[in-house]
Design a protein around this motif. Sequence first.
Motif, PDB file in Angstrom:
ATOM      1  N   UNK A 175       0.828  -1.199   0.000  1.00 20.78           N
ATOM      2  CA  UNK A 175       0.000   0.000   0.000  1.00 20.78           C
ATOM      3  C   UNK A 175       0.866   1.254   0.000  1.00 20.78           C
ATOM      4  N   UNK A 176       1.998   1.204   0.714  1.00 20.38           N
ATOM      5  CA  UNK A 176       2.862   2.380   0.790  1.00 20.38           C
ATOM      6  C   UNK A 176       3.376   2.768  -0.587  1.00 20.38           C
ATOM      7  N   UNK A 177       3.942   1.779  -1.323  1.00 22.73           N
ATOM      8  CA  UNK A 177       4.513   2.191  -2.604  1.00 22.73           C
ATOM      9  C   UNK A 177       3.425   2.520  -3.619  1.00 22.73           C
ATOM     10  N   UNK A 178       2.255   1.888  -3.469  1.00 25.19           N
ATOM     11  CA  UNK A 178       1.165   2.216  -4.388  1.00 25.19           C
ATOM     12  C   UNK A 178       0.695   3.645  -4.166  1.00 25.19           C
ATOM     13  N   UNK A 179       0.451   3.997  -2.903  1.00 35.50           N
ATOM     14  CA  UNK A 179      -0.053   5.342  -2.629  1.00 35.50           C
ATOM     15  C   UNK A 179       1.025   6.384  -2.937  1.00 35.50           C
ATOM     16  N   UNK A 180       2.305   6.020  -2.721  1.00 34.66           N
ATOM     17  CA  UNK A 180       3.376   6.936  -3.089  1.00 34.66           C
ATOM     18  C   UNK A 180       3.316   7.217  -4.587  1.00 34.66           C
ATOM     19  N   UNK A 181       3.250   6.155  -5.360  1.00 33.36           N
ATOM     20  CA  UNK A 181       3.228   6.315  -6.814  1.00 33.36           C
ATOM     21  C   UNK A 181       2.002   7.061  -7.295  1.00 33.36           C
ATOM     22  N   UNK A 182       0.816   6.654  -6.841  1.00 29.91           N
ATOM     23  CA  UNK A 182      -0.415   7.269  -7.330  1.00 29.91           C
ATOM     24  C   UNK A 182      -0.450   8.746  -6.983  1.00 29.91           C
ATOM     25  N   UNK A 183      -0.132   9.074  -5.719  1.00 32.03           N
ATOM     26  CA  UNK A 183      -0.170  10.483  -5.333  1.00 32.03           C
ATOM     27  C   UNK A 183       0.850  11.296  -6.107  1.00 32.03           C
ATOM     28  N   UNK A 184       2.059  10.775  -6.218  1.00 26.47           N
ATOM     29  CA  UNK A 184       3.095  11.538  -6.903  1.00 26.47           C
ATOM     30  C   UNK A 184       2.805  11.694  -8.389  1.00 26.47           C
ATOM     31  N   UNK A 185       2.381  10.615  -9.045  1.00 24.96           N
ATOM     32  CA  UNK A 185       2.173  10.694 -10.491  1.00 24.96           C
ATOM     33  C   UNK A 185       0.934  11.500 -10.809  1.00 24.96           C
ATOM     34  N   UNK A 186      -0.225  11.070 -10.312  1.00 26.15           N
ATOM     35  CA  UNK A 186      -1.474  11.659 -10.772  1.00 26.15           C
ATOM     36  C   UNK A 186      -1.842  12.946 -10.069  1.00 26.15           C
ATOM     37  N   UNK A 187      -1.423  13.076  -8.812  1.00 27.93           N
ATOM     38  CA  UNK A 187      -1.857  14.255  -8.071  1.00 27.93           C
ATOM     39  C   UNK A 187      -0.767  15.298  -7.880  1.00 27.93           C
ATOM     40  N   UNK A 188       0.466  14.958  -8.219  1.00 25.40           N
ATOM     41  CA  UNK A 188       1.506  15.965  -8.153  1.00 25.40           C
ATOM     42  C   UNK A 188       2.157  16.219  -9.510  1.00 25.40           C
ATOM     43  N   UNK A 189       2.831  15.211 -10.068  1.00 26.00           N
ATOM     44  CA  UNK A 189       3.654  15.459 -11.249  1.00 26.00           C
ATOM     45  C   UNK A 189       2.861  15.865 -12.482  1.00 26.00           C
ATOM     46  N   UNK A 190       1.765  15.155 -12.773  1.00 24.82           N
ATOM     47  CA  UNK A 190       1.037  15.470 -14.009  1.00 24.82           C
ATOM     48  C   UNK A 190       0.527  16.904 -13.991  1.00 24.82           C
ATOM     49  N   UNK A 191      -0.123  17.356 -12.899  1.00 24.59           N
ATOM     50  CA  UNK A 191      -0.539  18.760 -12.932  1.00 24.59           C
ATOM     51  C   UNK A 191       0.583  19.753 -12.652  1.00 24.59           C
ATOM     52  N   UNK A 192       1.706  19.317 -12.052  1.00 20.23           N
ATOM     53  CA  UNK A 192       2.631  20.279 -11.442  1.00 20.23           C
ATOM     54  C   UNK A 192       2.918  21.518 -12.268  1.00 20.23           C
ATOM     55  N   UNK A 193       3.854  21.427 -13.224  1.00 15.08           N
ATOM     56  CA  UNK A 193       4.223  22.662 -13.915  1.00 15.08           C
ATOM     57  C   UNK A 193       3.081  23.224 -14.760  1.00 15.08           C
ATOM     58  N   UNK A 219      -9.649   6.940  -0.188  1.00 15.34           N
ATOM     59  CA  UNK A 219      -8.998   5.635  -0.322  1.00 15.34           C
ATOM     60  C   UNK A 219      -7.930   5.466   0.736  1.00 15.34           C
ATOM     61  N   UNK A 220      -7.133   6.528   0.935  1.00 14.16           N
ATOM     62  CA  UNK A 220      -6.061   6.421   1.926  1.00 14.16           C
ATOM     63  C   UNK A 220      -6.626   6.150   3.305  1.00 14.16           C
ATOM     64  N   UNK A 221      -7.709   6.863   3.629  1.00  6.62           N
ATOM     65  CA  UNK A 221      -8.303   6.719   4.953  1.00  6.62           C
ATOM     66  C   UNK A 221      -8.886   5.316   5.127  1.00  6.62           C
ATOM     67  N   UNK A 222      -9.434   4.759   4.035  1.00  7.81           N
ATOM     68  CA  UNK A 222     -10.048   3.436   4.187  1.00  7.81           C
ATOM     69  C   UNK A 222      -9.051   2.320   3.888  1.00  7.81           C
ATOM     70  N   UNK A 223      -7.762   2.631   3.958  1.00  7.12           N
ATOM     71  CA  UNK A 223      -6.761   1.568   3.912  1.00  7.12           C
ATOM     72  C   UNK A 223      -5.872   1.554   2.698  1.00  7.12           C
ATOM     73  N   UNK A 224      -6.143   2.388   1.718  1.00  5.95           N
ATOM     74  CA  UNK A 224      -5.252   2.469   0.576  1.00  5.95           C
ATOM     75  C   UNK A 224      -5.378   1.291  -0.373  1.00  5.95           C
TER      76      UNK A 224
END
Lengths: 97, 273, 545
Positions: free
Chosen positions: C77-95, C136-141
């Motif tokens: 769950x840790x690496x999945x949530x790391x990847x999903x948050x970083x890719x879809x919620x940070x990097x894609x919108x970032x710049x 999703x994170x709150x309900x266990x990722x």
Amino acid sequence: MAEHAHPTPKLYFIIFITLAFFTCATWAIAFLDLGIFNPIVALAIACTKATLVILFFMHIRYSDRLTMLTVSLGFFWLMILITLSLSDYLSRTLLVR
Amino acid sequence: MSTSDTTATGDQAALETTSSEHHPALAHQFDSMAQQQGAATFGMWVFLLTEIMMFGGLFTAYLIYRIKYYPAFVAGSTSISVSWGFTNTLVLIASSFTMAMAVWSAHTGKRKPLVGFLIATMILGAVFLGIKGKEYYDKYDECHIPGHVIGKGFNAWGGCSVQNPGLGNIAQEIVEHAKESGETIPLPSAEQTARQTEIFFSFYFLMTGLHAFHMIIGMLLMTWLLLRARRGDFGPSYYTPVELGGLYWHFVDIVWIYLFPLLYLISRHKGAA
Amino acid sequence: MSTATTAIKPIMPAKHFLNDNYGIRSWLLTKDHKRIAILYLVSITFFFFMGGLFAALIRLELLTPQGDLFTSDTYNKLFSMHGINMVFFFLVPSIPATLGNFVLPIMLGAKDLAFPKINLLSWYIYIFAAFFSLATMVSGGVDTGWTFYTPLSSGFLHTHVALMAVGVIFAGFSSIFTGLNFIVTVHRMRAPGMTWGRLPLFVWSNYATSLIMVLATPVLAITLILLALERTFHIGVFDPRYGGDPVLFQHMFWFYSHPAVYIMILPGMGVISELITCFSRKRVFGYSFVAFSSIAIAVFGFLVWAHHMFVAGISQYSAMVFSLLSMAVAIPSAVKVFNWTATMYKGSISLDTPMLYALGFIGLFTIGGLTGIMLAALGMDVHVHDTYFVIAHFHYVMVGGMVTAYLGGLHFWWPKITGRMYPEAPAKLAAIITFIGFNLTFFPQFVLGYLGMPRRYHAYPPEFQVLNVLSSAGASVLAIGFILPAIYFLWSLKYGAIAGDNPWQATGLEWQTTSPPPTHNFHEVPVVTTRPYNYGAQQEVTVVH
């Protein structure tokens, strides 16, 4: 983008009749046995109908180059998805003995 | 017809800024109605581009399974009503015609025909959805809803059960038919074939369902356009929303133009009408 | 006329977009692209730190060879949530959503994007998606990995895959609308005289990114919709138990996700073009080549996706074709690197903080890119697929590349956005700490991968421990490097020096207006008469009165 020429109602009606004709054609041809050509003819007719709608109903024939480019880009990109994916599936049994 | 790529058009836009009258529908970020209309139409085309790719993904998956499970797809296609599909195609093409006429009416400033054609488009759209509803009900009746294969899967529809395996019947037919025609390739079992036919129906419902969803959105758009048209919002100087609505509607028509042969006309010559 | 301002004290304009309107409604219902950029800035920073938190937990677990801190399910769950948050919620919108939203219309000389309301809608869709991610994170990722591979995700897991998938779908729609807005804006809203050949390279990059967003993301949407339906209704499209094909999922997923990685680098490259030219006081070498290379990357990026699937069961012939194409896609990126280097040659280099980030980018992106070519080679890939080599590769391009560029751009345009300068000394320190921490974290991972340590494992053979400890140590340093800017940027809002219109003496329309800009960007419509990056010549951009 300023005004572009518009088709007349008469032209719209002709296109409509043509589309209806092609629909009847594709339905009738489906019941003939053309072997491998059945899906090819059906798709060709569908592409013709789509082209007529795009050119006349959607005014592409009267639009600027950018719009034409945008439409072509869409279909071209879809072709990339389809052909490259299919190239995997179809080549799996190629040359395999 | 010019693009904004030359200095001339840019100057034109700058010149039009200095004109004193502002059309009430001109948004603050645009310099002229021409620029606004060009941007809006182009924007709608880019949006349709995304729709082509979304439906395209579905079409790709469909294509791959059709090649993999061809006999099952033939059987599935034969079991849906080609007459209703054919009728629906004509209905939708007619609605595209009335929509094009609506755009023409708006462009030439004819309010009553505009309203009339919009209503006609909506009626035809409703007919389409009604026929689709009937087709879906027929499938439910015959237990051809995916998830029903041989007692497994989603079963909230009631009506269908292990005793009436629905797809299992088609599967059995395919296997028997293949045996009779002396096919020598290894045959999938009846259960496998039933699963494959289930996949056909999954795509049938997915593709026509996504299409119907877009139709419903189209109907809502038409309603909004109708209300504005009746109010007299549109005329030769401003009819962009009608044009954009038209583009959307025609796109939905084009999707169906492809769906009809792909779903309804698979090897029809082999099966019953 | 020259814009030398050393003798004149910079002033903050009385009225600008930040103080034009007060109150929560003026922010939440804004149509101003600059305010929307700031809304995005806050949101994605939150997700950056969320993703960073998961990364910290991962690196903590990997300090020891045993899986002693978390169970394997939790680690998944840790690496999945790391990847999903970083890719879809940070990097894609970032710049694009922050710097692009803010600077792109101004660079074009426009008053706003083509569709301001859609811009705001796209932020709201992002927030809506964010709630799904948080739920999703709150309900266990989820524990599928950010790649959601079937059949694991379609039928074998009891975590909230469908919920997360819906969140990602909506994040995708948000990026589609951003891309659509940018494309129409660049085509239709350029100021008089701003021809395609005079566009800043940042615009070219964001335009190319937008093309990818618009063409690729819908396929992700339909793929995840199918996945969610597969999980709920067992329709049989990806799950082999119902006749489905898991490789089809991978084809459809990677058709988006490979171009997505170009979404996650192209805007960064655009920033670097701006930084290199400004801090070398020299025109970009080979402007047309750099501009067209952005388009080339966007196009080629669509032809290579199956290089993620070399060992998944695709045909050998298909694999060879994709391998060749994957090597070809490196060419336009290399063109950029060579052109940036040539720009710096005989330039007047000043090592301000943005330039430190830009220099870091060139080195780190080159390493990341070269290792990408190694992965494109079939034989090598079979050996290092699903090992830490791949992880090191993509972190070099995404963090060493994109995040570095993002930080560089943030420092570069911070004075324009806020009217204040950040403090230079802490900023330089943070840049150096980030560079050191990053390399310490990820270089050992190349070695680990080559030696065979698989990815997504929470336990590993003891002989890998030294390298893992180095990597985790590096991660702590990197964390400091990321936290420092958060602190001093906030500090600068109140105590930073007033920046003035053009603290960097840069060319470009955004520097011809005040810092911060007025709500309508310009007081008068600018007219462009010179080529871009006119460093070394007299400034000739005139303003029409």
